[in-house]
Design an enzyme around this catalytic site. Structure first.
Site, mmCIF file in Angstrom:
data_model
loop_
_atom_site.group_PDB
_atom_site.id
_atom_site.type_symbol
_atom_site.label_atom_id
_atom_site.label_comp_id
_atom_site.label_asym_id
_atom_site.label_seq_id
_atom_site.Cartn_x
_atom_site.Cartn_y
_atom_site.Cartn_z
ATOM 1 N N LYS A 1 7.667 -0.072 6.759
ATOM 2 C CA LYS A 1 6.501 0.854 6.109
ATOM 3 C C LYS A 1 8.014 2.133 5.486
ATOM 4 O O LYS A 1 8.879 1.945 6.928
ATOM 5 C CB LYS A 1 6.197 1.461 7.385
ATOM 6 C CG LYS A 1 5.718 2.687 6.521
ATOM 7 C CD LYS A 1 5.380 3.542 8.186
ATOM 8 C CE LYS A 1 4.204 4.759 8.286
ATOM 9 N NZ LYS A 1 3.118 5.535 9.334
ATOM 10 N N THR B 1 5.292 4.740 2.168
ATOM 11 C CA THR B 1 4.766 2.705 0.883
ATOM 12 C C THR B 1 4.779 2.381 1.696
ATOM 13 O O THR B 1 5.679 1.662 2.584
ATOM 14 C CB THR B 1 5.120 2.862 -0.220
ATOM 15 O OG1 THR B 1 5.500 3.905 -1.327
ATOM 16 C CG2 THR B 1 5.270 2.114 -0.623
ATOM 17 N N VAL B 2 4.698 0.935 1.892
ATOM 18 C CA VAL B 2 3.550 -0.324 2.795
ATOM 19 C C VAL B 2 4.463 -1.201 1.750
ATOM 20 O O VAL B 2 4.104 -1.461 1.052
ATOM 21 C CB VAL B 2 3.364 -0.538 3.561
ATOM 22 C CG1 VAL B 2 2.694 -2.010 4.352
ATOM 23 C CG2 VAL B 2 3.529 0.808 4.577
ATOM 24 N N ALA C 1 1.399 -1.097 0.207
ATOM 25 C CA ALA C 1 -0.113 0.078 0.423
ATOM 26 C C ALA C 1 0.816 0.727 0.287
ATOM 27 O O ALA C 1 2.127 1.175 0.472
ATOM 28 C CB ALA C 1 -1.328 0.067 1.227
ATOM 29 N N ASP D 1 -6.373 8.134 13.170
ATOM 30 C CA ASP D 1 -6.731 7.891 11.891
ATOM 31 C C ASP D 1 -7.239 6.343 11.981
ATOM 32 O O ASP D 1 -7.466 5.948 10.757
ATOM 33 C CB ASP D 1 -5.074 7.594 10.739
ATOM 34 C CG ASP D 1 -5.947 8.326 9.459
ATOM 35 O OD1 ASP D 1 -6.386 8.727 9.402
ATOM 36 O OD2 ASP D 1 -4.589 7.102 8.584
ATOM 37 N N GLY E 1 0.076 9.068 2.186
ATOM 38 C CA GLY E 1 0.264 10.334 1.600
ATOM 39 C C GLY E 1 2.368 10.614 2.457
ATOM 40 O O GLY E 1 2.866 11.507 2.085
ATOM 41 N N MET E 2 2.849 9.701 3.629
ATOM 42 C CA MET E 2 4.147 9.482 4.190
ATOM 43 C C MET E 2 5.011 8.217 3.415
ATOM 44 O O MET E 2 6.455 8.991 3.602
ATOM 45 C CB MET E 2 4.135 9.598 5.799
ATOM 46 C CG MET E 2 4.177 11.097 6.000
ATOM 47 S SD MET E 2 4.046 11.307 7.671
ATOM 48 C CE MET E 2 5.321 9.696 8.059
#
Length: 691
Positions: free
Chosen positions: A47, A31-32, A25, A141, A28-29
């Site tokens: 991450k 990528t995993v 996935a 979140d 905004g900060m």
């Protein structure tokens, strides 16, 4: 830019440890990725901070704070943080990998869920948030994408990457979180606390029950504006048939004022579980409609506004025409029904109805809600009219009537005084439930009695509150109720303990699966040589098997490396006894070959060869020794009187060394030799005297 990062990292080894396998996935900060921890041979979620942020010191410090905050939380319903670091320009966070799907996938597949399924899915989410709030963390979140559902049914809250310690400054000038679930105080740039997570969870529960989000808009700022300026509607408005308890639960969680929400996840969890126990099977198994109109469409239909809200094509909101929904009026109230029961804006004008229109036809224009309200008021007025006689049957005595009226007035005064005492100072007076968490049970009961409440103790398991102390109350602390209403006092029995399974002899992967199935976590894994256990199997565990522990306990494992390899000593040239002893002292077994070999250099009885000659063997491994028979005996021919060159050539063929003692050498003949006509060891020297 992000796709280039994926291509660059796929197949690479981050920090000489994490092998990046595939992209899971992006956000905004960061990528995993799905990666393999090659040190512990397990799958993890990696991450990675986006490259354009990796050189920003403030972002890196934020990532480190996230890792420390999240790693401090260990709970079976929270995705664990395992590691954090930086490899060159790559800043990363390592998290537990949950193989499965998200709550968003469930909602996309099923739409609205039954209350039973919705409450069952959100219960572990709230339990995880409660643990985080108790540890001083907030998520910021909460949304369906961050609720992970493993293939084995475990439910965990993921991505505490935006969590902050409550003691740190949480106010920010920018929105953090997904706007569809964002609490009003975050939109306004105010400080966030546990109640902000509660708001997001309430919006998520609304979506689970109805299949739609409460607000929609063409741009995110429209949705954010509605969170600040509108009240979240009751779920039953979008899904008629839902029980009112669920409406109250959602609206309690999503109150615009944080003071009107549950104080934290623990308070919400108690109420959530209480509601689940009070609903009937029919209410829990209510099936929402497969397709519901959006909230925006419902608001448009209710307002009957003629304003253009969008283009009229099928993909947008239609223009609502005033001619399609004309405003209607209620009929003139019937005799005995008070006109005050209806708003003046919907009463009919005075005078007769238009020709050809009767009262029933006029009432047919009422909405179903207005018809029900009018019917209820009419029933009340008919009952009141029936209870009031139209005339007096007998005039009676005036003095007697005065006495009766005085008695009635006195009785009413006594009743009013009693009611005033009951509801003002007595058991019916309002009182606020005191905060009793972490107080001894007897002290909590006494505090409730002092406050005028009657308590009903109920024992519950709790991982945080020690046995004999209060977990909370129902209604919750801070709620105002009448004092005659019962208050349930939840008393901790301590954590619910479960015996650990025996993991000895299992493979490491089997042990991981067993721990996950028991809702335990994997602790430190170490390795040790063992002569009996095959490599890769479990030798021991801590805590030991059958030890009662709570869910989420970290279990350390010792894994066998198999038998320890031993170096093979070099015993060539040693005599037999010394060689056998040296091999035995090394933990190995010496085997002497039956056949011995002649060797002109190795003395008889010494080790001429060994197999293997070097390397390692497991303890007890066999080393085969071949002994020397010494040099072979060869008959020495007589070359006296013969050519010295021929004699030298023949003797060397027989394996002898030749030494020439030349006297003149003119003839080149052997005058004498030593030895001669006898047996001599192969390789020995024959001396020839040449003339």
């Amino acid at each position: 830019m992000q796709e280039q990062v994926s291509d660059h990292l796929l197949g690479s080894l981050v920090d000489q440890r994490y092998l990046v396998r595939t992209r899971l996935a992006g956000g905004g900060m960061s990528t995993v990725y799905l990666a393999t921890d090659e040190r512990l041979d397990r799958d993890v979620a990696l991450k990675v901070l986006h490259p354009h942020l990796a050189n920003d010191a403030s972002f890196l410090e934020r990532l480190r704070r996230e890792a420390r905050a999240a790693a401090s939380l260990s709970h079976p319903h929270v995705v664990g943080v395992l590691d954090q670091g930086q490899d060159g320009h790559i800043a990363y966070l390592v998290m537990e990998y949950i193989k499965g799907h998200t709550l968003r996938d469930v909602l996309q597949e099923k739409g609205g869920l039954s209350p039973r399924l919705a409450l069952a899915l959100i219960d572990p989410v709230i339990e995880g948030l409660a643990a985080a709030h108790s540890a001083g963390l907030i998520h910021r979140d909460v949304k369906p994408e961050n609720v992970l559902i493993a293939d084995d049914g475990r439910i965990k809250v993921g991505d505490f990457g935006l969590a902050r310690a409550v003691t740190a400054a949480t106010s920010t000038g920018s929105l953090i979180g997904t706007v569809a679930y964002l609490a009003p105080e975050l939109v306004l740039g105010e400080a966030a606390d546990a109640r902000s997570d509660i708001y997001s969870a309430g919006v998520m529960l609304y979506e689970m029950l109805t299949g739609t989000q409460p607000y929609s808009g063409e741009v995110p700022i429209q949705v954010a504006y509605k969170h600040v300026n509108a009240e979240i509607p009751a779920p039953s408005a979008a899904a008629p048939g839902l029980v009112s308890d669920l409406d109250e639960l959602v609206q309690w969680c999503t109150a615009k004022d944080p003071e009107q929400r549950p104080v934290d996840g623990g308070a919400l969890l108690s109420e959530l579980r209480h509601i689940r126990t009070t609903l009937s099977d029919e209410q829990l198994d209510y099936a929402p409609l497969s397709a519901r109109p959006s909230l925006a469409a419902a608001e448009q239909a209710a307002s009957l506004d003629t304003t253009v809200l969008g283009s009229a094509d099928a993909a947008h909101t239609e223009i609502i025409s005033s001619g399609q929904h004309p405003t209607s009026v209620l009929p003139q109230p019937a005799q005995g029904i008070s006109a005050a029961a209806f708003p003046t804006s919907v009463l009919p004008p005075a005078g007769p109805l238009p020709a050809g229109t009767d009262r029933d036809a006029s009432s047919a224009q009422l909405s179903p809600r207005e018809e029900k309200r009018a019917a209820r008021q009419a029933e009340k007025d008919r009952a009141r009219a029936a209870a009031t006689p139209s005339r007096t049957l007998r005039e009676g005595n005036v003095r007697r009537r005065a006495v009766i009226w005085a008695s009635v007035i006195l009785l009413l005064a006594v009743l009013a005084g009693t009611a005033g005492w009951f509801f003002g100072m007595g058991p019916g007076s309002p009182g606020t439930i005191p905060a009793l968490k972490n107080r001894p049970a007897q002290e909590a009961e006494q505090l409730l009695r002092t406050a005028g409440f009657q308590s009903r103790p109920q024992d519950v398991f709790d991982d945080e509150v020690k046995a004999g102390y209060t977990v909370g109350t129902d209604p919750a602390a801070g709620v105002e109720i009448r004092k005659f209403l019962p208050v349930t006092l939840f008393v901790s029995k301590g954590p619910q303990l479960f015996p650990l399974a025996n993991l000895d002899g299992l493979s490491l992967e089997q042990a991981k699966d067993a721990l996950a199935g028991a809702e335990m976590t994997l602790g430190r894994v170490s390795e040790k040589y063992d002569e009996q256990a095959p490599a890769g199997t479990i030798l021991s565990q801590a805590p030991a098997k059958d030890t009662p522990v709570r869910h989420g306990t970290a279990v350390s494992l010792v894994v066998s490396k198999g038998p320890q390899p031993l170096p093979v000593p070099d015993v060539r040239g040693m005599d037999r006894a010394a060689a056998v002893k040296a091999i035995s002292d090394a933990g190995l077994t010496a085997k002497v070959a039956a056949e011995e070999i002649f060797d002109k250099k190795a003395p008889a009885g010494t080790v001429l060869r060994q197999s293997p000659s070097d390397g390692t063997l497991n303890r007890g491994g066999t080393v085969t020794l071949t002994l020397s028979k010494g040099p072979r005996l060869v008959e020495v021919p007589n070359f006296v009187g013969k050519s010295a060159k021929q004699a030298e050539r023949e003797l060397k063929k027989l394996g002898f060394e030749v030494e020439l003692d030349v006297f003149g050498g003119i003839l080149g003949l052997v005058q004498s030799q030593d030895p001669v006509d006898t047996m001599a060891p192969e390789g020995s020297t024959v001396t020839l005297r040449v003339v």
